[in-house]
Write a protein that holds these residues in place. Structure first.
Motif, mmCIF file in Angstrom:
data_model
loop_
_atom_site.group_PDB
_atom_site.id
_atom_site.type_symbol
_atom_site.label_atom_id
_atom_site.label_comp_id
_atom_site.label_asym_id
_atom_site.label_seq_id
_atom_site.Cartn_x
_atom_site.Cartn_y
_atom_site.Cartn_z
ATOM 1 N N LEU A 196 -4.683 5.254 -0.033
ATOM 2 C CA LEU A 196 -3.494 4.482 -0.382
ATOM 3 C C LEU A 196 -3.978 3.339 -1.264
ATOM 4 C CD1 LEU A 196 -2.812 5.860 2.433
ATOM 5 C CD2 LEU A 196 -1.158 4.046 2.717
ATOM 6 N N HIS A 197 -3.140 2.943 -2.213
ATOM 7 C CA HIS A 197 -3.536 1.822 -3.066
ATOM 8 C C HIS A 197 -2.392 0.829 -3.185
ATOM 9 C CE1 HIS A 197 -1.559 4.584 -5.904
ATOM 10 N NE2 HIS A 197 -1.236 3.503 -6.595
ATOM 11 N N GLY A 198 -2.727 -0.346 -3.629
ATOM 12 C CA GLY A 198 -1.725 -1.388 -3.849
ATOM 13 C C GLY A 198 -2.322 -2.441 -4.748
ATOM 14 N N MET A 238 0.825 -1.206 0.000
ATOM 15 C CA MET A 238 0.000 0.000 0.000
ATOM 16 C C MET A 238 0.866 1.267 0.000
ATOM 17 S SD MET A 238 -2.763 -1.546 -0.136
ATOM 18 C CE MET A 238 -3.901 -0.186 -0.064
ATOM 19 N N HIS A 239 0.485 2.214 -0.849
ATOM 20 C CA HIS A 239 1.300 3.417 -1.033
ATOM 21 C C HIS A 239 0.462 4.530 -1.657
ATOM 22 C CE1 HIS A 239 1.193 1.452 -4.964
ATOM 23 N NE2 HIS A 239 1.466 2.622 -5.508
ATOM 24 N N THR A 240 1.016 5.733 -1.590
ATOM 25 C CA THR A 240 0.516 6.795 -2.461
ATOM 26 C C THR A 240 1.555 6.936 -3.569
ATOM 27 O OG1 THR A 240 1.584 8.472 -1.042
ATOM 28 C CG2 THR A 240 -0.753 8.030 -0.647
ATOM 29 N N ASP A 241 1.129 7.382 -4.738
ATOM 30 C CA ASP A 241 2.063 7.485 -5.859
ATOM 31 C C ASP A 241 2.951 8.731 -5.740
ATOM 32 O OD1 ASP A 241 1.295 5.152 -7.062
ATOM 33 O OD2 ASP A 241 0.541 6.067 -8.907
ATOM 34 N N GLY A 242 4.193 8.580 -6.216
ATOM 35 C CA GLY A 242 5.112 9.715 -6.320
ATOM 36 C C GLY A 242 5.536 10.360 -5.019
HETATM 37 FE FE LIG Z 1 0.665 3.180 -7.407
#
Ligand SMILES: [Fe+2]
Ligand SMILES: O=C(O)CCC(=O)C(=O)O
Length: 295
Positions: A253-255, A122-126
């Protein structure tokens, strides 16, 4: 004469309902609630446009289901009108699109999880960018028959979990910055940032990027990593061919889960800066139900 009832219905000038009941428990979302079916983006109707912004503001995520086009990327690129200029990535093509597909043993795999079949935690982009994208859109051309599922966690649910269980640690997340670096890109900021009453979150924790974590955040960083990567706290769904998931990169957050090496899976990803003629319809970040006293 206007009655109290009529006045109580809050709408923006687009007619979108601003009565935002908080949706923080991702695991409780129903896929059909966030899915908008349209023919093609270039011909989107006024009422579908309204639904697009309503869903984006309420759920921080929209799944757009479009009819197939000879060039599916046309639908993705048509989102510029609503979500702003394209923010480029190191791997962007001339339109700014980044392919998310398993390139096998490519040397890119050591730097970009998107070119592998591995799980993307799980993360946010950039987060290593000075200005991370406000909106992330990912279009599925070919889903994996097995695995490769999309996962979502609301940053508001992380905030509430910490508020209830680790208040002091939560406070530190607004105070102590950490530095995230990938290659020659690096950014230093706090995990939570409050601006004009709205809170945004940036987070990534995997072996691809390097993170300089101050001592004061070591414990809470692990707590967040465990919380967001626990499937019980996630909304998990399969993005299907001809669907585009649109995310508020400041508040979800996505993954994605891993998939077999021999499976073909292909997504197109595009980042936007949120500055469009419709910018006043877009709400980023979340307004916390409970605030703590900042001292
Ligand atoms: Fe992503
Ligand atoms: O493959 C996916 O579904 C997500 C990929 C992703 O999050 C990314 O490339 O940043």
């Amino acid at each position: 004469m206007l009655t109290g009832n009529i006045l109580a219905v809050k709408q923006d000038d687009f007619g979108a309902n601003l009565d935002d009941k908080k949706i923080t428990e991702a695991s409780k979302i129903d896929l059909s609630q966030v899915t908008l079916k349209i023919t093609k983006l270039a011909d989107i109707s006024q009422s579908d446009k309204k639904s697009l912004f309503e869903l984006f503001n309420k759920f921080k995520l929209v799944i757009l289901e479009c009819e197939p086009l000879p060039n599916p990327q046309d639908n993705l690129l048509a989102l510029k009108k609503f979500f702003g200029s394209v923010k480029r990535h190191k791997r962007s093509d001339e339109n700014g699109i980044v392919l998310v597909e398993n390139l096998g043993n490519s040397p890119l795999a050591t730097t970009y999880l998107a070119t592998t079949n591995q799980a993307h935690l799980m993360h946010t982009d950039g987060p290593y960018e000075m200005e991370p994208p406000k909106i992330v859109a990912m279009q599925c051309e070919i889903p994996s028959k097995d695995g490769g599922l999309s996962q979502i966690v609301y940053s508001e649910s992380v905030y509430e979990y910490l508020m209830e269980n680790y208040l002091q640690e939560l406070h530190r997340l607004f105070t102590y910055p950490l530095t995230i670096t990938r290659g020659d890109q690096t950014a230093t900021r706090t995990v939570f940032v409050e601006k004009e009453g709205r809170i945004s979150m940036t987070f990534r924790a995997d072996s691809i990027i390097s993170i300089a974590i101050p001592l004061q955040l070591e414990k809470v960083f692990r707590i967040i990593k465990n919380y967001v990567n626990d499937p019980n706290n996630q909304f998990i769904f399969e993005l299907k061919a001809n669907q585009i998931v649109i995310l508020d990169n400041t508040s979800v957050l996505h993954g994605r889960t891993s998939f077999p090496d021999n499976e073909v899976r292909k997504l197109n990803r595009l980042w936007f800066d949120g500055i469009s003629e419709y910018a006043h319809h877009l709400e980023f970040g979340f307004i916390p139900k409970f605030k703590f006293l900042n001292n």
